[in-house]
Structure formats: C-alpha cells, structure tokens
Design an enzyme around this catalytic site. Structure first.
Site, PDB file in Angstrom:
ATOM      1  N   ASN A   9       0.616  -1.144  -0.167  1.00  0.00           N
ATOM      2  CA  ASN A   9       0.048  -0.128  -0.029  1.00  0.00           C
ATOM      3  C   ASN A   9       1.067   1.341   0.002  1.00  0.00           C
ATOM      4  O   ASN A   9       1.544   1.622   0.903  1.00  0.00           O
ATOM      5  CB  ASN A   9      -1.037   0.075   1.154  1.00  0.00           C
ATOM      6  CG  ASN A   9      -1.774   1.183   1.314  1.00  0.00           C
ATOM      7  OD1 ASN A   9      -1.812   2.097   0.453  1.00  0.00           O
ATOM      8  ND2 ASN A   9      -2.343   1.439   2.493  1.00  0.00           N
ATOM      9  N   LYS A  11      -0.233   4.121  -0.462  1.00  0.00           N
ATOM     10  CA  LYS A  11      -0.633   5.429   0.195  1.00  0.00           C
ATOM     11  C   LYS A  11      -0.229   6.664  -0.928  1.00  0.00           C
ATOM     12  O   LYS A  11      -0.149   6.542  -2.002  1.00  0.00           O
ATOM     13  CB  LYS A  11      -0.205   5.647   1.326  1.00  0.00           C
ATOM     14  CG  LYS A  11      -0.203   4.662   2.572  1.00  0.00           C
ATOM     15  CD  LYS A  11       0.064   4.633   4.013  1.00  0.00           C
ATOM     16  CE  LYS A  11      -0.103   3.493   4.499  1.00  0.00           C
ATOM     17  NZ  LYS A  11      -0.166   3.539   6.197  1.00  0.00           N
ATOM     18  N   HIS A  95      -9.549   1.307   4.412  1.00  0.00           N
ATOM     19  CA  HIS A  95      -8.336   1.461   5.124  1.00  0.00           C
ATOM     20  C   HIS A  95      -8.614   2.427   6.265  1.00  0.00           C
ATOM     21  O   HIS A  95      -9.257   3.409   6.162  1.00  0.00           O
ATOM     22  CB  HIS A  95      -7.439   2.018   4.030  1.00  0.00           C
ATOM     23  CG  HIS A  95      -5.861   1.789   4.681  1.00  0.00           C
ATOM     24  ND1 HIS A  95      -5.755   3.116   5.734  1.00  0.00           N
ATOM     25  CD2 HIS A  95      -5.012   0.893   5.014  1.00  0.00           C
ATOM     26  CE1 HIS A  95      -4.286   2.691   6.032  1.00  0.00           C
ATOM     27  NE2 HIS A  95      -3.799   1.451   5.797  1.00  0.00           N
ATOM     28  N   SER A 207       3.072  -2.235  10.269  1.00  0.00           N
ATOM     29  CA  SER A 207       4.118  -2.499  10.565  1.00  0.00           C
ATOM     30  C   SER A 207       4.929  -3.837  10.380  1.00  0.00           C
ATOM     31  O   SER A 207       5.894  -4.136  11.007  1.00  0.00           O
ATOM     32  CB  SER A 207       4.547  -2.112  12.002  1.00  0.00           C
ATOM     33  OG  SER A 207       4.243  -0.667  12.461  1.00  0.00           O
TER      34      SER A 207
HETATM   35  P1  PGA Z   1       2.600   0.311   7.607  1.00  0.00           P
HETATM   36  O1  PGA Z   1       1.237   0.650   7.052  1.00  0.00           O
HETATM   37  O2  PGA Z   1       3.048  -0.949   7.382  1.00  0.00           O
HETATM   38  O3  PGA Z   1       3.439   1.513   7.272  1.00  0.00           O
HETATM   39  O4  PGA Z   1       2.275   0.117   9.155  1.00  0.00           O
HETATM   40  C1  PGA Z   1       0.383  -0.514   6.798  1.00  0.00           C
HETATM   41  C2  PGA Z   1      -1.023  -0.035   5.979  1.00  0.00           C
HETATM   42  O5  PGA Z   1      -1.301   0.926   6.288  1.00  0.00           O
HETATM   43  O6  PGA Z   1      -1.461  -0.729   5.222  1.00  0.00           O
END
Ligand code: PGA
Length: 244
Positions: A9, A11, A95, A207
């Site tokens: 993802n 973003k 999300h 994470s």
């Molecule tokens: P992250 O994000 O791996 O940076 O924690 C995961 C997500 O929002 O899908």
C-alpha cells in the site's frame, strides 16, 4: 498450494515516474514465485504505469479507493469501471486512514464492495480496532461489527486485519494476538459463508517489515500481508516477498 499475498500500500507516495523506476528495479531483481502474489496499490495516477510495465508478468495491482457509482456527477472521484480499464484486479476498501480522515462509514464501504464485485475487481476490505478499543477488550467486537456491516453475500474478497495502532508506528501485536484475531475472523467467515469463508484470504497489516515478517507468516490463518512503509523501497519489499 494456497496463495500468499504480499500487498504493497503506497498510500500518497510516489509519482508515476517513481512508480516506473520502482518497477524497473523490481522486475530486474525479483524472481516471481508461484504461490506468492506480488500485489501493489499505487496512486490512481500510476495505474497506467503498472498496466504497461506489469503486462505479461505476474505482477498484480489495484487502486487504494474508488466510488461506488460507475459514472456521474461526483467531482474528484474514480469509478470501479475506470479502474477496470486500467487493468486493476483489486481495490482497497475502508483502510483505516479512509475511515479516520475521510469519514468513510461501513454502509458506504458496503456499497463500494458491491460495486467492485460487479466489475470483477476483488475488494480488499480493511478492518481493525484502535488502541483504546483493544485496551477496553473490544477488539473482536469492533472487527465483527465492521465485517457484519460490510459483508453480505459470499463473494471473492480479501480481508486485511490492520490494528489501527500498529499502522506506521513500528508497534506490532504479539503473535498470540494476531493468531487469536485471525482465527476469530476465519471462524466468523466460515460460519457466515461456509466454504467461501474457508478460502477467503486473510492478510495482516501494520508495521510488517523484513525483520518480523517470517514469524507472522507462520501464523496459521495469515495468508498475506498489507505493507505500507516497508513496501516503498524495492529491497525492503523484496525482503518480505522472498521470505528471507
Ligand atoms: P505500515 O502500513 O506497514 O506502514 O504500518 C500498513 C498499512 O497502512 O496498510
């Protein structure tokens, strides 16, 4: 062999040129393996880059959001049929950042899921509790409510369990807690949908990085990851994809 999904993802990161460079490097370095699906959620603007560069490969991609109507007076929105035209096979739905910053409700998400399904685009529904809800012992209740309000008939869908407090924070739930929640979601889906519920892939997100992915991958009902930060660099994504 069951497919394991390694979903990125991105973003609101990477312009189309960045996406192009990423894919060039990725295709050079990766050995795509059967049973491990490389799946990317870039910005809308980079979907055409994926369409060109993923052609003829097993790289899959989709959008991070969509509207539930196919066309019309909805300024600024992108429809499932438009996504279809970009070759998108998947789309994220709900999300936690969409729920939190854009006030997306379960009833809205339910419409998006239905619209995507009709276009043969597989929704990836995100669910998960906040830290406060977990501390109050309500994690399963919240997740169940989110599922109950968005899932109707049995459909092809992926569910991503993403505890809100683990997203982008470096904090990860214990293996015990991930196992417990994924089993809970599996039981819920099997009860609701029978055989389809048994097969519905359950992703963990929050994470995930090369250092912790192996342990999480070994959890019985974890069938993939949804990865934010660690998916932005080819080497770190590959560290998870290759399972090393
Ligand atoms: P992250 O994000 O791996 O940076 O924690 C995961 C997500 O929002 O899908």
């Amino acid at each position: 062999m069951k497919t394991f999904y390694i979903a990125a993802n991105w973003k609101m990161n990477k312009n189309p040129e960045d996406a192009h460079l990423f894919l060039e490097e990725f295709k050079e370095k990766v050995t795509l393996k059967k049973g491990r699906e490389a799946l990317f959620f870039p910005s809308f603007l980079s979907l055409e880059v994926f369409k060109k560069m993923a052609a003829g490969s097993d790289i899959k991609y989709g959008a991070q959001n969509c509207h539930y109507e196919l066309e019309g007076a909805f300024t600024g929105e992108v429809s499932p049929s438009m996504l279809k035209a970009t070759g998108s096979e998947y789309c994220l739905v709900g999300h936690s950042e969409r729920r939190q910053y854009f006030m997306e409700t379960d009833s809205l998400l339910s419409k998006k899921i239905e619209a995507l399904s009709k276009q043969d685009i597989t929704p990836v529904l995100c669910v998960g509790e906040t830290l406060e809800q977990r501390e109050e012992g309500k994690a399963q209740t919240i997740v169940q409510q989110q599922l109950e309000a968005t899932l109707k008939e049995p459909i092809k869908i992926l569910i991503a369990y993403e505890p809100v407090w683990a997203i982008g924070t470096g904090k990860v739930p214990s293996i015990h807690d991930i196992n417990e929640m994924h089993n809970f979601i599996r039981e819920y889906l099997v009860k609701k949908w029978g055989a389809v519920g048994t097969e519905t892939p359950l992703l963990y997100g929050g994470s995930v990085k090369p250092e912790n992915c192996e342990e999480i991958e070994n959890v019985e009902n974890v069938n993939g990851f949804l990865i934010g930060g660690a998916s932005l660099k080819v080497d770190s994504y590959l560290g998870i994809y290759q399972g090393e």
